[in-house]
Design a protein around this motif. Structure first.
Motif, PDB file in Angstrom:
ATOM      1  N   ALA A  62      -7.421  -8.945  39.496  1.00  0.00           N
ATOM      2  CA  ALA A  62      -8.404  -9.903  40.024  1.00  0.00           C
ATOM      3  C   ALA A  62      -9.695  -9.832  39.207  1.00  0.00           C
ATOM      4  O   ALA A  62     -10.384 -10.834  39.029  1.00  0.00           O
ATOM      5  N   LEU A  63     -10.001  -8.643  38.662  1.00  0.00           N
ATOM      6  CA  LEU A  63     -11.209  -8.501  37.827  1.00  0.00           C
ATOM      7  C   LEU A  63     -10.960  -9.008  36.398  1.00  0.00           C
ATOM      8  O   LEU A  63     -11.804  -8.853  35.523  1.00  0.00           O
ATOM      9  N   GLY A  64      -9.783  -9.550  36.167  1.00  0.00           N
ATOM     10  CA  GLY A  64      -9.509 -10.191  34.884  1.00  0.00           C
ATOM     11  C   GLY A  64      -8.689  -9.354  33.917  1.00  0.00           C
ATOM     12  O   GLY A  64      -8.502  -9.749  32.764  1.00  0.00           O
ATOM     13  N   ALA A  65      -8.201  -8.206  34.349  1.00  0.00           N
ATOM     14  CA  ALA A  65      -7.410  -7.374  33.430  1.00  0.00           C
ATOM     15  C   ALA A  65      -6.005  -7.953  33.291  1.00  0.00           C
ATOM     16  O   ALA A  65      -5.450  -8.501  34.239  1.00  0.00           O
ATOM     17  N   LYS A  66      -5.469  -7.822  32.094  1.00  0.00           N
ATOM     18  CA  LYS A  66      -4.064  -8.184  31.874  1.00  0.00           C
ATOM     19  C   LYS A  66      -3.284  -6.876  32.014  1.00  0.00           C
ATOM     20  O   LYS A  66      -3.581  -5.887  31.342  1.00  0.00           O
ATOM     21  N   ILE A  67      -2.301  -6.915  32.900  1.00  0.00           N
ATOM     22  CA  ILE A  67      -1.604  -5.660  33.178  1.00  0.00           C
ATOM     23  C   ILE A  67      -0.111  -5.780  32.912  1.00  0.00           C
ATOM     24  O   ILE A  67       0.532  -6.748  33.339  1.00  0.00           O
ATOM     25  N   GLU A  68       0.408  -4.831  32.195  1.00  0.00           N
ATOM     26  CA  GLU A  68       1.864  -4.771  31.978  1.00  0.00           C
ATOM     27  C   GLU A  68       2.342  -3.364  32.283  1.00  0.00           C
ATOM     28  O   GLU A  68       1.588  -2.399  32.122  1.00  0.00           O
ATOM     29  N   ILE A  69       3.597  -3.295  32.705  1.00  0.00           N
ATOM     30  CA  ILE A  69       4.177  -1.968  32.929  1.00  0.00           C
ATOM     31  C   ILE A  69       5.237  -1.775  31.854  1.00  0.00           C
ATOM     32  O   ILE A  69       6.130  -2.610  31.702  1.00  0.00           O
ATOM     33  N   GLU A  70       5.100  -0.708  31.105  1.00  0.00           N
ATOM     34  CA  GLU A  70       6.046  -0.463  30.026  1.00  0.00           C
ATOM     35  C   GLU A  70       6.406   1.015  29.985  1.00  0.00           C
ATOM     36  O   GLU A  70       5.506   1.869  29.895  1.00  0.00           O
ATOM     37  N   GLN A  71       7.653   1.300  30.059  1.00  0.00           N
ATOM     38  CA  GLN A  71       8.144   2.681  29.962  1.00  0.00           C
ATOM     39  C   GLN A  71       7.361   3.649  30.860  1.00  0.00           C
ATOM     40  O   GLN A  71       6.964   4.737  30.423  1.00  0.00           O
ATOM     41  N   GLY A  72       7.143   3.225  32.090  1.00  0.00           N
ATOM     42  CA  GLY A  72       6.483   4.109  33.047  1.00  0.00           C
ATOM     43  C   GLY A  72       4.974   4.176  32.910  1.00  0.00           C
ATOM     44  O   GLY A  72       4.325   4.973  33.581  1.00  0.00           O
ATOM     45  N   TYR A  73       4.425   3.364  32.031  1.00  0.00           N
ATOM     46  CA  TYR A  73       2.971   3.348  31.845  1.00  0.00           C
ATOM     47  C   TYR A  73       2.385   2.004  32.271  1.00  0.00           C
ATOM     48  O   TYR A  73       3.022   0.965  32.086  1.00  0.00           O
ATOM     49  N   VAL A  74       1.161   2.049  32.793  1.00  0.00           N
ATOM     50  CA  VAL A  74       0.418   0.817  33.044  1.00  0.00           C
ATOM     51  C   VAL A  74      -0.433   0.558  31.804  1.00  0.00           C
ATOM     52  O   VAL A  74      -1.236   1.408  31.407  1.00  0.00           O
ATOM     53  N   LEU A  75      -0.228  -0.600  31.200  1.00  0.00           N
ATOM     54  CA  LEU A  75      -1.059  -0.984  30.062  1.00  0.00           C
ATOM     55  C   LEU A  75      -2.027  -2.027  30.564  1.00  0.00           C
ATOM     56  O   LEU A  75      -1.621  -3.099  31.029  1.00  0.00           O
ATOM     57  N   ALA A  76      -3.305  -1.734  30.513  1.00  0.00           N
ATOM     58  CA  ALA A  76      -4.307  -2.661  31.037  1.00  0.00           C
ATOM     59  C   ALA A  76      -5.265  -3.050  29.915  1.00  0.00           C
ATOM     60  O   ALA A  76      -5.739  -2.183  29.170  1.00  0.00           O
ATOM     61  N   ASP A  77      -5.526  -4.334  29.806  1.00  0.00           N
ATOM     62  CA  ASP A  77      -6.433  -4.827  28.763  1.00  0.00           C
ATOM     63  C   ASP A  77      -7.395  -5.859  29.325  1.00  0.00           C
ATOM     64  O   ASP A  77      -7.004  -6.695  30.139  1.00  0.00           O
ATOM     65  N   ALA A  78      -8.615  -5.793  28.862  1.00  0.00           N
ATOM     66  CA  ALA A  78      -9.609  -6.817  29.204  1.00  0.00           C
ATOM     67  C   ALA A  78     -10.517  -6.944  27.986  1.00  0.00           C
ATOM     68  O   ALA A  78     -11.645  -6.453  27.981  1.00  0.00           O
ATOM     69  N   PRO A  79     -10.016  -7.610  26.904  1.00  0.00           N
ATOM     70  CA  PRO A  79     -10.758  -7.633  25.644  1.00  0.00           C
ATOM     71  C   PRO A  79     -12.165  -8.199  25.774  1.00  0.00           C
ATOM     72  O   PRO A  79     -13.072  -7.787  25.044  1.00  0.00           O
ATOM     73  N   ASP A  80     -12.369  -9.125  26.719  1.00  0.00           N
ATOM     74  CA  ASP A  80     -13.717  -9.692  26.874  1.00  0.00           C
ATOM     75  C   ASP A  80     -14.491  -9.043  28.009  1.00  0.00           C
ATOM     76  O   ASP A  80     -15.498  -9.554  28.473  1.00  0.00           O
ATOM     77  N   GLY A  81     -13.988  -7.941  28.514  1.00  0.00           N
ATOM     78  CA  GLY A  81     -14.660  -7.250  29.622  1.00  0.00           C
ATOM     79  C   GLY A  81     -14.154  -7.772  30.968  1.00  0.00           C
ATOM     80  O   GLY A  81     -13.483  -8.805  31.045  1.00  0.00           O
ATOM     81  N   LEU A  82     -14.477  -7.037  32.016  1.00  0.00           N
ATOM     82  CA  LEU A  82     -14.029  -7.426  33.368  1.00  0.00           C
ATOM     83  C   LEU A  82     -15.035  -8.409  33.978  1.00  0.00           C
ATOM     84  O   LEU A  82     -16.215  -8.401  33.622  1.00  0.00           O
ATOM     85  N   LYS A  83     -14.519  -9.230  34.912  1.00  0.00           N
ATOM     86  CA  LYS A  83     -15.401 -10.202  35.578  1.00  0.00           C
ATOM     87  C   LYS A  83     -15.326 -10.018  37.079  1.00  0.00           C
ATOM     88  O   LYS A  83     -14.237  -9.809  37.629  1.00  0.00           O
ATOM     89  N   GLY A  84     -16.455 -10.133  37.724  1.00  0.00           N
ATOM     90  CA  GLY A  84     -16.523  -9.961  39.181  1.00  0.00           C
ATOM     91  C   GLY A  84     -15.557 -10.898  39.897  1.00  0.00           C
ATOM     92  O   GLY A  84     -15.238 -11.979  39.402  1.00  0.00           O
ATOM     93  N   ALA A  85     -15.074 -10.483  41.061  1.00  0.00           N
ATOM     94  CA  ALA A  85     -14.104 -11.298  41.802  1.00  0.00           C
ATOM     95  C   ALA A  85     -14.204 -10.982  43.287  1.00  0.00           C
ATOM     96  O   ALA A  85     -14.824  -9.985  43.687  1.00  0.00           O
ATOM     97  N   HIS A  86     -13.571 -11.838  44.077  1.00  0.00           N
ATOM     98  CA  HIS A  86     -13.498 -11.597  45.528  1.00  0.00           C
ATOM     99  C   HIS A  86     -12.104 -11.029  45.807  1.00  0.00           C
ATOM    100  O   HIS A  86     -11.096 -11.705  45.606  1.00  0.00           O
ATOM    101  N   ILE A  87     -12.060  -9.787  46.239  1.00  0.00           N
ATOM    102  CA  ILE A  87     -10.769  -9.104  46.420  1.00  0.00           C
ATOM    103  C   ILE A  87     -10.588  -8.752  47.894  1.00  0.00           C
ATOM    104  O   ILE A  87     -11.476  -8.154  48.507  1.00  0.00           O
ATOM    105  N   VAL A  88      -9.435  -9.132  48.442  1.00  0.00           N
ATOM    106  CA  VAL A  88      -9.134  -8.737  49.816  1.00  0.00           C
ATOM    107  C   VAL A  88      -7.894  -7.840  49.748  1.00  0.00           C
ATOM    108  O   VAL A  88      -6.798  -8.297  49.405  1.00  0.00           O
ATOM    109  N   PHE A  89      -8.066  -6.569  50.033  1.00  0.00           N
ATOM    110  CA  PHE A  89      -6.926  -5.648  49.964  1.00  0.00           C
ATOM    111  C   PHE A  89      -5.972  -5.907  51.135  1.00  0.00           C
ATOM    112  O   PHE A  89      -6.416  -6.040  52.279  1.00  0.00           O
ATOM    113  N   PRO A  90      -4.662  -5.959  50.863  1.00  0.00           N
ATOM    114  CA  PRO A  90      -3.698  -6.194  51.945  1.00  0.00           C
ATOM    115  C   PRO A  90      -3.596  -5.023  52.917  1.00  0.00           C
ATOM    116  O   PRO A  90      -3.161  -5.180  54.054  1.00  0.00           O
ATOM    117  N   GLY A  91      -3.966  -3.832  52.467  1.00  0.00           N
ATOM    118  CA  GLY A  91      -3.946  -2.648  53.335  1.00  0.00           C
ATOM    119  C   GLY A  91      -5.069  -1.737  52.890  1.00  0.00           C
ATOM    120  O   GLY A  91      -5.632  -1.933  51.806  1.00  0.00           O
TER     121      GLY A  91
END
Ligand code: UD1
Length: 429
Positions: A142-171
């Motif tokens: 939601a903060l703008g990160a691109k996320i992939e799961i590869e070989q048991g790892y989370v790969l997260a990228d946000a080349p232009d930085g993260l951006k504020g967002a409205h997040i509602v957690f389900p739990g």
């Protein structure tokens, strides 16, 4: 491997110093990744989990220095540790380290916010349940990160930085709240986190982040508002007292009988414990700089308790309460609503003579008049200490094996209990 031997029957009298909270110390250490200036943490508990996280942070390039002991300062006071993440040299948190401690997964948000990229191993399951990380990933996406799961790892990228967002957690998730909150401090614009965890340790981290220059409001509520800033600076912060350790020793005194002052404990952090202990017949008094716990004579009464997110009764005290209720004069009902498999201690308590029946998420604990010492095995951090509590009242010797679980979260447990009169010792293998 070390084990702990306890000979039950001694009452506890005296004073126990409550250490800094493990569950605040860990995310506070991780917060140091957000700044190139020094974060100084005081009242740090000496725990295996803290040492392990130091290794993980060291891997990312964080320099650490521990203050020497001052004259007159005793071992019961926490350490002061300085963390300087001047330069992040590695944005990967490898499997062999993350799999040893779930909280290390929380480096994901800060690394991503500061370095715009991170590669963090998925933590995997653990003894108390599957413990997924979907809310963490949802929040960071939601903060703008691109996320992939590869070989048991989370790969997260946000080349232009993260951006504020409205997040509602389900739990409600403590970890997801920490992870996303830390990331949001450096995002562009405003972030609103709804259904955030209200655990005091989240508040402690938020207060520290504000000292570092973050703009977080709504601390202590389930809606956090974060105005992103460009950078965070250094700060000094004192870790709040451990409410789980507080509750654990309160139950130890309740089990053994006697009167003990829990020094440095904060009653406002364990409100949910007061009515439960009162029903059980245990006296808890708020005093200056702590809580006095006492029980004299009569048998404990059974209780009916359900674990809940804060401010409810904590899941991290469920095993200890069950240990205590094994000797009540009736049947207690304990329902676990946070983790689906957090009853590993039941089988071990049964080895001491406890009568517990399980049905789904609820345990019925039929109080016995006596427990008898035996060899038992610690299965996780909180389960292990429930066996110590039971051992304090069992006849004869109880040996708790796999003590490394205890060392993860309880500082000098056997010394603290022995100083109050418990017959307890560590047997080194
Ligand atoms: C933290 C505490 C742990 C405590 C727990 C609950 C630390 C270091 N650990 O663990 O001692 O027992 O809070 O108070 O502070 N969940 C999801 N998806 C997610 C994340 C969580 O479904 O992405 C679920 C979990 O499976 C669990 C519940 O949410 O059922 C609560 O878990 P969470 O609050 O995240 O626990 P931790 O942060 O791992």
């Amino acid at each position: 491997m070390d084990k702990i031997r306890i000979r039950g029957g001694n009452r506890l009298n005296g004073e126990i110093q409550i250490s800094g909270a493990k569950n605040a110390a860990l995310p506070l250490m991780i917060a140091s990744l957000l700044s190139d200036e020094t974060l100084t943490l005081r009242n740090m508990p000496r725990l295996a989990d803290v040492k392990l996280l130091q290794r993980i942070l060291g891997n990312h390039g964080v320099d650490m220095a521990v203050d020497g002991k001052r004259p007159g300062q005793s071992d019961v006071h926490g350490e002061t540790i300085h963390f300087s993440a001047r330069q992040i040299v590695d944005t990967t948190a490898p499997y062999d380290l993350v799999s040893k401690m779930r909280a290390s997964f929380w480096v994901l948000g800060p690394l991503l916010a500061r370095c715009r990229t991170a590669r963090v191993s998925l933590p995997g399951g653990c003894a108390i349940g599957t413990r997924p990380v979907d809310y963490h990933l949802m929040g960071l996406e939601a903060l703008g990160a691109k996320i992939e799961i590869e070989q048991g790892y989370v790969l997260a990228d946000a080349p232009d930085g993260l951006k504020g967002a409205h997040i509602v957690f389900p739990g409600v998730s403590v970890g997801a709240t920490h992870n996303v909150l830390m990331a949001a401090t450096l995002a562009k614009g405003e972030t609103i986190m709804e259904n955030a965890a209200r655990e005091p340790e989240v508040g402690d981290v938020a207060e520290c982040l504000n000292k570092m220059g973050a703009k977080i409001s709504g601390i202590g509520s389930s809606t956090l508002r974060i105005e992103g800033v460009e950078r965070l600076h250094g700060a000094t912060h004192m870790v709040l007292p451990d409410r789980i350790e507080t509750g654990t020793y309160a139950m130890a005194v309740a089990m053994a009988g006697g009167e003990v002052t829990l020094k440095g404990a904060r009653a406002d952090l364990v409100e949910a414990l007061f009515p439960v202990m009162e029903t059980a017949g245990v006296k808890m008094e708020r005093i200056n700089d702590g809580i006095k716990v006492s029980r004299n004579g009569a048998r404990l009464h059974p209780v009916d308790v359900e674990t809940q997110a804060y401010p409810g009764f904590p899941t991290d005290m469920q095993a200890q309460l069950m240990g205590l209720m094994t000797m009540a004069d009736g049947t207690s009902k304990i329902r676990e609503t946070i983790f689906e498999n957090r009853f590993m201690h039941v089988q071990e308590l049964a080895r001491l003579g406890a009568e517990i029946t399980l049905e789904g998420d609820t345990a019925q604990v039929h109080g016995a008049e006596t427990l008898t010492g035996a060899e038992v095995m610690a299965t996780d951090l909180r389960a292990s200490v429930s066996l110590v509590i039971a051992g304090l009242a069992a006849q004869g010797d109880t040996f708790v094996n796999r003590v490394y679980h205890l060392d993860r979260g309880f500082e000098q447990l056997e010394k603290k209990l022995a100083a109050c009169g418990a017959d307890i010792e560590r047997i080194s293998a």
